[in-house]
Design an enzyme around this catalytic site. Structure first.
Site, short mmCIF file in Angstrom:
data_model
loop_
_atom_site.label_atom_id
_atom_site.label_comp_id
_atom_site.label_asym_id
_atom_site.label_seq_id
_atom_site.Cartn_x
_atom_site.Cartn_y
_atom_site.Cartn_z
N GLN A 1 24.02 15.12 42.66
CA GLN A 1 24.16 14.15 43.74
C GLN A 1 24.85 12.89 43.22
OE1 GLN A 1 22.23 14.60 46.95
NE2 GLN A 1 23.61 13.00 47.64
N PHE A 2 26.17 12.95 43.10
CA PHE A 2 26.90 11.81 42.55
C PHE A 2 26.75 10.56 43.39
CE2 PHE A 2 30.10 13.09 45.56
CZ PHE A 2 30.79 11.93 45.87
N THR A 3 26.40 10.72 44.67
CA THR A 3 26.31 9.55 45.55
C THR A 3 25.14 8.64 45.19
OG1 THR A 3 25.04 10.78 47.21
CG2 THR A 3 27.45 10.73 47.46
#
Length: 149
Positions: A78-80
């Site tokens: 989940q890079f966000t």
């Protein structure tokens, strides 16, 4: 590394209309890898999550770990989690690690969970995923390996 940890009754992740990861009781972990993160960060978070006492005991207290209850982990990249929303209306992701480095550390994190004896399912790195979470409690925690001291 940053992680959103949710205690769940069950969770699943679907890619292109196919379920690629599924668990029953356990934890869904949304994992973000930041610039400068190392294998030590992955090891720290995997060990911390493996031993978090966030499941209820006979007295109703949060006193049992994932290992104690025989639960599983669904780990999803989940890079966000590194989205910076302080300026403007569009998040900036410059603090997120580059995809190749992030993939390596995400896989290291997952492998450490497995080495800790946990049944672990995953999503598909860098794919659009539909995540279904049946949160239990709800119990949701935020962990950051850079805030370990």
């Amino acid at each position: 590394m940053r992680a959103v940890v949710q205690r769940v009754q069950r969770g699943s992740v679907t890619v292109n209309n196919e379920v690629v990861g599924k668990i029953e009781q356990g934890l869904v972990v949304l994992l973000g890898v930041g610039q400068g993160d190392t294998a030590d960060d992955a090891r720290y978070l995997a060990d911390k999550i493996s031993q978090l006492r966030i499941f209820t005991d006979e007295q109703g207290k949060l006193n049992l770990s994932l290992q104690d209850v025989g639960g599983s982990v669904l780990a999803i990249s989940q890079f966000t989690l590194y989205g910076d929303c302080r300026k403007g209306r569009r998040p900036s992701y410059i603090e997120a690690a580059a995809p190749d480095a992030a993939r390596e550390l995400y896989e290291s994190f997952v492998q450490r969970l497995v080495c800790n004896g946990l049944t672990t399912a995953t999503g598909v790195f860098q794919e659009h995923m539909v995540v279904e979470i049946i949160n239990d409690g709800p119990v949701t925690l935020l962990l950051d390996s850079r805030k370990s001291f």
